[in-house]
Design an enzyme around this catalytic site. Structure first.
Site, short mmCIF file in Angstrom:
data_model
loop_
_atom_site.label_atom_id
_atom_site.label_comp_id
_atom_site.label_asym_id
_atom_site.label_seq_id
_atom_site.Cartn_x
_atom_site.Cartn_y
_atom_site.Cartn_z
N GLU A 266 47.16 41.20 44.81
CA GLU A 266 47.32 42.16 43.71
C GLU A 266 47.59 43.57 44.21
O GLU A 266 46.67 44.33 44.50
CB GLU A 266 46.07 42.17 42.81
CG GLU A 266 46.21 43.12 41.62
CD GLU A 266 44.98 43.21 40.71
OE1 GLU A 266 43.96 42.57 41.02
OE2 GLU A 266 45.05 43.92 39.70
N LYS B 69 50.00 39.09 41.81
CA LYS B 69 49.51 39.73 40.57
C LYS B 69 49.98 41.18 40.55
O LYS B 69 49.30 42.07 41.05
CB LYS B 69 47.98 39.65 40.52
CG LYS B 69 47.35 40.40 39.35
CD LYS B 69 45.90 40.00 39.11
CE LYS B 69 45.28 40.87 38.03
NZ LYS B 69 44.00 40.40 37.55
C1 5MM Z 1 38.81 43.27 35.65
O1 5MM Z 1 39.07 44.45 36.37
C2 5MM Z 1 39.33 44.34 37.76
C3 5MM Z 1 38.82 45.53 38.53
O2 5MM Z 1 37.50 45.70 38.41
P1 5MM Z 1 36.82 46.84 39.35
O3 5MM Z 1 37.70 48.08 39.23
O4 5MM Z 1 35.50 47.00 38.73
O5 5MM Z 1 36.79 46.29 40.73
C4 5MM Z 1 40.82 44.42 38.07
O6 5MM Z 1 41.09 44.14 39.42
C5 5MM Z 1 41.58 43.50 37.24
O7 5MM Z 1 41.43 42.20 37.72
C6 5MM Z 1 43.05 43.85 37.25
O8 5MM Z 1 43.29 45.22 37.42
C7 5MM Z 1 43.64 43.43 35.94
O9 5MM Z 1 42.89 43.99 34.89
P2 5MM Z 1 43.68 44.67 33.70
O10 5MM Z 1 42.58 45.18 32.80
O11 5MM Z 1 44.52 45.74 34.31
O12 5MM Z 1 44.50 43.54 33.10
#
Ligand code: 5MM
Length: 336
Positions: free
Chosen positions: A175, A217
Site C-alpha cells: 500500500e 493497494k
Molecule cells: C483503516 O485505516 C488504516 C490506517 O490505520 P492507522 O492510520 O491507524 O494505522 C489504513 O491503512 C487503511 O487501511 C487504508 O488507508 C485505507 O483506509 P481508507 O479509510 O483510506 O479506505
C-alpha cells in the site's frame, strides 16, 4: 497456481473486496471520540465483531485487515476473531507495519517502520490464522514532495516487508498511499503516484517478490482535497487506469483501492467507473476503511445494542461496493 496466488485470488473473488478494519488504537480512539463512545478494548471489539458477523461478509468481503489487538480478541461466542472471519469465507489479514514516523533529513515526510523483528511477528500472526498482511507507506504532494528520499526509502521498506511476508506463507498487500491533502491538480497526483508505484515495483522485483502472490493497494488519481481544479469522475477513472497500466507489472493479479478520505458514494462511484472502463487483466476492487465503515459507525453510535441496524447499514455499503467492483452500481440503487 501457487498457494500465494490462490490466496490472492480468493481475496479478490468476483464481487468481493477487502474490509480495512486495521485502525491502530490511536486512530480508532479518534473515530470513537468523535461519536462520544469510550475507546475501550470491549467497545472496539463490539463494533468490529458486529461488522464481521454481518450477512454481507459472505458475499462482499474476501479479506479483512485486522490490527494486532483485534486478531488476539475472542468473540462473544468464544471464537477467535480469525475463526469468525474464516467462517464467513473471508481471509483474515493483519497490518504489520508499526506506523509512519518522521523521515530523517526530510522531516515533513514520513517513513513507515516495523521491519525489526518482523519475521518473528509474522510467524505468530500465521499461527493466529492470518493469511495475508498489509504495510502502508505514505507520501505527501507539494512542489518538492514526495522527495526521492521518501520514494526510495518507502519502496525499499515495502519490498523487504513483502519478501518476508511471502517467506512466511502469506500474501503481502503493498500500500503506497499518496495522500489527497493539498491543493495539487489531478495531473500532479498522476505524475507523483506513477513515480511512487514504479519505484515500488523496481524494489519488489529486486527483492524477488512473487508478484502473482501479491496485491497492490493504491490511491485513485484525484485532485488534492483543497484544490479548486475539480475533475469529473469519468476522468478520475481514466487517469487511474492509465497510471496503473503504465506502472503495474501484468503478473500482479489484482488492485484493491483505498478510499483515502473520499465520501462513501464518491469511492463507490469512482470504483464503478474504473470497472466500467477497465481494459486491463487486473481485478479492480476495494480495500476500504472509512468508505465501508463510516455510516455503520454513525448508526452504531446512536445505540450500540442495535446490532441488526448497524449490520443493515454495513450490508448496504458492502453491497454497493460489491456492485461497483463489477461495474454494476448506479446511484439509484443507493436509495432502494
Ligand atoms: C483503516 O485505516 C488504516 C490506517 O490505520 P492507522 O492510520 O491507524 O494505522 C489504513 O491503512 C487503511 O487501511 C487504508 O488507508 C485505507 O483506509 P481508507 O479509510 O483510506 O479506505
Amino acid at each position: 497456481m501457487s498457494e500465494l496466488n490462490s490466496i490472492a485470488l480468493k481475496i479478490l473473488s468476483i464481487g468481493k473486496g477487502i474490509l480495512a478494519a486495521d485502525e491502530s488504537t490511536g486512530t480508532m480512539t479518534k473515530r470513537l471520540d468523535a461519536i462520544n463512545i469510550p475507546s475501550t478494548p470491549d467497545n472496539r471489539l463490539l463494533f468490529r465483531e458486529t461488522l464481521f458477523s454481518s450477512e454481507s461478509m459472505k458475499t462482499c468481503i474476501g479479506g479483512v485487515i485486522l490490527y494486532d489487538e483485534t486478531i488476539k480478541q475472542n468473540t462473544s461466542s468464544k471464537k477467535t476473531i480469525p475463526e469468525l472471519i474464516s467462517a464467513s469465507g473471508a481471509v483474515p489479514g493483519i497490518k504489520v507495519d508499526t506506523g509512519a514516523k518522521i523521515l530523517a533529513n526530510s522531516p515533513d515526510e514520513k517513513i513507515t517502520e516495523g521491519l525489526d523483528g518482523l519475521r518473528e511477528r509474522l510467524k505468530e500472526y500465521y499461527k493466529l490464522g492470518a493469511r495475508f498482511a498489509k504495510w502502508r507507506g505514505v507520501y505527501i504532494i507539494s512542489d518538492k514532495y514526495p522527495s526521492k528520499l521518501s520514494i526510495n526509502t518507502n519502496a525499499h521498506a515495502l519490498a523487504r516487508y513483502a519478501a518476508l511476508v511471502q517467506e512466511s506463507g502469506m500474501v503481502p498487500i503493498v500500500e503506497p498511499e499518496v495522500l489527497m491533502d493539498g491543493n495539487h491538480s489531478a495531473e500532479d497526483c498522476f505524475n507523483k503516484t506513477s513515480e511512487v508505484i514504479k519505484k515500488c515495483y523496481e524494489e519488489l522485483i529486486l527483492n524477488k517478490v512473487d508478484l502473482t502472490g501479491s496485491i497492490l493497494k493504491p490511491n485513485m488519481i484525484l485532485p488534492g482535497s483543497s484544490s479548486d481544479k475539480k475533475i469529473i469522475n469519468e476522468k478520475v477513472a481514466k487517469l487511474t487506469l492509465k497510471c496503473l497500466k503504465e506502472t503495474v507489472p501484468t503478473e500482479v493479479p489484482g488492485i484493491a483501492f483505498l478510499s483515502g478520505g473520499q465520501t462513501e458514494i464518491e469511492a463507490t462511484e469512482n470504483l464503478n467507473l474504473i470497472n466500467k472502463h477497465n481494459d486491463t487483466e487486473f481485478i479492480m476492487t476495494y480495500s476500504y476503511g472509512r468508505a465501508l465503515q463510516q455510516s455503520a459507525l454513525k448508526f452504531w453510535s446512536k445505540d450500540t445494542n442495535n446490532i441488526k441496524g448497524t449490520q443493515d447499514t454495513f450490508n448496504h455499503r458492502a453491497n454497493m461496493c460489491s456492485l461497483a467492483a463489477q461495474g454494476k452500481w448506479s446511484e439509484k440503487l443507493e436509495t432502494k
